[in-house]
Design a protein around this motif. Structure first.
Motif, PDB file in Angstrom:
ATOM      1  N   SER A  37      98.693  52.373  93.872  1.00 33.58           N
ATOM      2  CA  SER A  37      99.343  51.251  93.164  1.00 33.58           C
ATOM      3  C   SER A  37     100.844  51.298  93.442  1.00 33.58           C
ATOM      4  O   SER A  37     101.637  51.668  92.577  1.00 33.58           O
ATOM      5  CB  SER A  37      99.077  51.331  91.665  1.00 33.58           C
ATOM      6  OG  SER A  37      99.509  52.567  91.130  1.00 33.58           O
ATOM      7  N   PRO A  38     101.239  50.950  94.665  1.00 38.54           N
ATOM      8  CA  PRO A  38     102.651  51.050  95.059  1.00 38.54           C
ATOM      9  C   PRO A  38     103.571  50.158  94.218  1.00 38.54           C
ATOM     10  O   PRO A  38     103.160  49.079  93.782  1.00 38.54           O
ATOM     11  CB  PRO A  38     102.633  50.621  96.525  1.00 38.54           C
ATOM     12  CG  PRO A  38     101.365  49.858  96.700  1.00 38.54           C
ATOM     13  CD  PRO A  38     100.381  50.429  95.749  1.00 38.54           C
TER      14      PRO A  38
ATOM     15  N   MET B 143     108.016  61.155  95.332  1.00 33.14           N
ATOM     16  CA  MET B 143     107.711  59.784  95.765  1.00 33.14           C
ATOM     17  C   MET B 143     106.286  59.372  95.419  1.00 33.14           C
ATOM     18  O   MET B 143     106.015  58.208  95.151  1.00 33.14           O
ATOM     19  CB  MET B 143     107.966  59.648  97.264  1.00 33.14           C
ATOM     20  CG  MET B 143     109.431  59.780  97.650  1.00 33.14           C
ATOM     21  SD  MET B 143     110.507  58.636  96.734  1.00 33.14           S
ATOM     22  CE  MET B 143     109.922  57.054  97.362  1.00 33.14           C
ATOM     23  N   ALA B 144     105.375  60.359  95.408  1.00 33.08           N
ATOM     24  CA  ALA B 144     103.993  60.042  95.020  1.00 33.08           C
ATOM     25  C   ALA B 144     103.922  59.634  93.558  1.00 33.08           C
ATOM     26  O   ALA B 144     103.094  58.801  93.172  1.00 33.08           O
ATOM     27  CB  ALA B 144     103.094  61.241  95.284  1.00 33.08           C
TER      28      ALA B 144
ATOM     29  N   THR C  11     111.845  49.293  91.102  1.00 33.59           N
ATOM     30  CA  THR C  11     111.144  50.177  90.171  1.00 33.59           C
ATOM     31  C   THR C  11     111.208  51.625  90.645  1.00 33.59           C
ATOM     32  O   THR C  11     111.401  52.546  89.848  1.00 33.59           O
ATOM     33  CB  THR C  11     109.677  49.742  90.021  1.00 33.59           C
ATOM     34  OG1 THR C  11     109.634  48.385  89.555  1.00 33.59           O
ATOM     35  CG2 THR C  11     108.940  50.631  89.034  1.00 33.59           C
ATOM     36  N   ILE C  12     111.060  51.819  91.946  1.00 33.02           N
ATOM     37  CA  ILE C  12     111.123  53.168  92.511  1.00 33.02           C
ATOM     38  C   ILE C  12     112.513  53.767  92.287  1.00 33.02           C
ATOM     39  O   ILE C  12     112.638  54.917  91.856  1.00 33.02           O
ATOM     40  CB  ILE C  12     110.801  53.146  94.015  1.00 33.02           C
ATOM     41  CG1 ILE C  12     109.318  52.762  94.239  1.00 33.02           C
ATOM     42  CG2 ILE C  12     111.098  54.498  94.665  1.00 33.02           C
ATOM     43  CD1 ILE C  12     108.952  52.537  95.693  1.00 33.02           C
ATOM     44  N   GLN C  13     113.544  52.974  92.557  1.00 25.92           N
ATOM     45  CA  GLN C  13     114.905  53.480  92.383  1.00 25.92           C
ATOM     46  C   GLN C  13     115.174  53.854  90.930  1.00 25.92           C
ATOM     47  O   GLN C  13     115.785  54.895  90.655  1.00 25.92           O
ATOM     48  CB  GLN C  13     115.922  52.433  92.856  1.00 25.92           C
ATOM     49  CG  GLN C  13     117.380  52.828  92.651  1.00 25.92           C
ATOM     50  CD  GLN C  13     117.796  54.060  93.438  1.00 25.92           C
ATOM     51  OE1 GLN C  13     117.094  54.480  94.363  1.00 25.92           O
ATOM     52  NE2 GLN C  13     118.936  54.644  93.076  1.00 25.92           N
ATOM     53  N   GLN C  14     114.712  53.050  89.982  1.00 25.89           N
ATOM     54  CA  GLN C  14     114.934  53.367  88.573  1.00 25.89           C
ATOM     55  C   GLN C  14     114.184  54.632  88.171  1.00 25.89           C
ATOM     56  O   GLN C  14     114.691  55.441  87.396  1.00 25.89           O
ATOM     57  CB  GLN C  14     114.500  52.196  87.686  1.00 25.89           C
ATOM     58  CG  GLN C  14     114.929  52.333  86.232  1.00 25.89           C
ATOM     59  CD  GLN C  14     116.440  52.465  86.099  1.00 25.89           C
ATOM     60  OE1 GLN C  14     117.195  51.643  86.597  1.00 25.89           O
ATOM     61  NE2 GLN C  14     116.896  53.515  85.410  1.00 25.89           N
TER      62      GLN C  14
END
Length: 508
Positions: free
Chosen positions: A250-251, A242-243, A256-259
């Motif tokens: 810059s979260p 996750m990091a 975008t996270i899921q991809q």
């Protein structure tokens, strides 16, 4: 007619989502030189519909020439433009470049349903492979082609394919081979059950004495993409992952996270970092404890050093007792550090849970990204789809079928232990000694793979079995005059497309 030169023979393997090809068969059979996604792109026009019509402008129906196959229509997109010509479609690198530059492109997968959704798109793909990638000259085409395609296609469809290759590609000869037969040939057997795990679904083909048992062939709507989504969801509990997916400074947004997670899950299995536990075993990842242990290592910032220490354990005879104890601890955690998009990401045993949805599709219900339609039947677990299919074979055939359990597809050779894992879950379909009324009942299930003597296919033969088997058949039929299983150009001129049915015994 004389035999063809080995160097001129063209092998084309067409799957639901991938086309592989190569020119020439050699004493030492070679792996494919061309591998492209079986998709085309069309630049969108404002106001144009992108779905719901076929190449003739008619409404798409889910009924097809393979409607007897109990499989779900593909979830991969299908776009058809009745006015489009072959050269209007983007294929291969041209399509990749258009997508990379952000162009508005409609994507279509013409083979995703296990037949041919759109003939113009199919021609665009085969044309790209033959003339662009393999550099065959149409006007001087001396190459015979053997084409492997999904099983169960209608005679009418195969005649259309034959016509296309002779009249559009000017081939010197043409043969067709069903993919499951090519896959079982690659193992050196004539009987078995081929389990082809695809992107969206898994196809099961029982085979007896060189013929597919078409009436019991089946599939289950569970595949690689479901495993990727499942692992991506599990990886949300890993702080290292996750990091990297969303750095604190810059979260990123949720999409975008899921991809990122999906791409990383794919990277993990393609790198061969997944092992499938057998039935009764687990990945040994307690819901809280495993994550906490990994997190502790990460927080200490010593994951690389600890893993390297574990790897050097055997070579360091003078290591202290404390160092050896720590190395054993890391080995038990089964940590690996993966380089991905500029990040060093540490994952543990949770990666070995990748294939769990194949054996228990109900696990997908809790994942938001996987649509669950309550009106549809739950996909059968892989072991039940295989077991129920073989159970429908004649009792005198089952023993021979069970002696060739072959798990193939893109997971082959990359995901360790998947064949054994499936075998262990099939035990309920083998009668116990007390239940055996006759000697004809199967007593065991044997997992098979591509033999090691195919040197070029070592470590990847199970994954490329369809191409290998097609190459083996090509070497035989195009060079042995006593075996006539292809259509020559003079025969096509005389008999037309129907000649392909007469020259293919398995299609009668």
């Amino acid at each position: 007619m004389g035999s063809f030169r080995d160097s001129s023979i063209l092998i084309v393997e067409t799957g639901r989502t991938t086309i592989r090809a190569g020119l020439g068969v050699h004493e030492l059979l070679k792996t494919p030189t061309v591998e492209v996604l079986a998709r085309v792109g069309f630049r969108q026009v404002t106001g144009e519909s992108s779905n719901g019509v076929d190449a003739n402008g008619k409404q798409i129906s889910n009924d097809s020439d393979v409607s007897r196959l109990p499989s779900s229509p593909s979830r991969l997109p299908y776009y058809s433009n009745p006015a489009a010509k072959v050269n209007d479609y983007l294929v291969g690198t041209q399509l990749d470049e258009a997508l990379a530059t952000g162009q508005e492109i409609s994507i279509s997968w013409p083979f995703a349903d296990g037949d041919v959704r759109d003939w113009t798109q199919a021609e665009a793909l085969w044309k790209y492979v033959i003339f662009n990638q393999l550099q065959i000259k149409r006007t001087q085409n001396e190459s015979p082609v053997i084409l492997s395609m999904p099983a169960g296609l209608s005679r009418d469809l195969l005649e259309q394919v034959c016509q296309l290759f002779f009249e559009r590609f000017n081939v010197a000869g043409f043969a067709v081979l069903e993919r499951p037969m090519a896959q079982i040939y690659a193992t050196g057997l004539l009987s078995g059950v081929v389990v082809d795990i695809g992107y969206e679904q898994s196809d099961i083909s029982p085979i007896y004495e060189g013929f597919i048992l078409q009436n019991i062939r089946t599939s289950t709507a569970i595949g690689i993409q479901d495993c990727e989504k499942y692992l991506a969801n599990i990886l949300r509990s890993n702080q290292s992952v996750m990091a990297a997916a969303s750095p604190p400074d810059s979260p990123e947004d949720s999409q975008t996270i899921q991809q990122f997670l999906l791409d990383f899950a794919q990277h993990i299995w393609k790198e061969g970092l997944v092992r499938v536990p057998s039935d009764g075993q687990t990945a040994d990842v307690p819901e809280d404890e495993g994550v906490t242990d990994i997190a502790a290592v990460l927080v200490a910032g010593k994951e690389k050093a600890v893993i390297e220490t574990g790897m050097k354990k055997k070579a360091t005879a003078k290591a202290s007792a404390a160092e050896q104890a720590r190395a054993r601890e890391i080995e038990a955690l089964d940590l690996v550090t993966v380089e991905f998009r500029g990040h060093s990401i540490t994952v543990g045993k949770e990666r070995h849970r990748f294939c769990e949805p194949l054996f228990d599709p109900t696990l997908l219900k809790s994942i938001q990204q996987v649509p669950v339609n309550d009106t549809q039947d739950q996909p059968l677990p892989l072991q039940d789809a295989v077991g129920l299919a073989v159970r429908q074979a004649d009792v005198n055939q089952r023993e021979y079928v069970w002696q060739g359990l072959f798990v193939t597809g893109d997971l082959g050779n990359r995901v360790k232990g998947i064949g054994i894992a499936l075998q262990s879950r099939l035990s309920p379909y083998i009668p116990s000694n007390s239940e055996q009324p006759t000697d004809m009942q199967p007593r065991s299930i044997r997992v098979v793979s591509v033999p090691e003597y195919f040197a070029e296919f070592r470590e990847k033969g199970d994954r490329l079995a369809a191409f290998l088997g097609t190459s083996i058949v090509a070497k035989i039929i195009f060079n042995e005059s006593q075996v006539k299983s292809f259509v020559s150009k003079p025969e096509y001129d005389e008999k037309g497309p129907h000649a392909i049915i007469e020259m293919s015994p398995a299609l009668f």
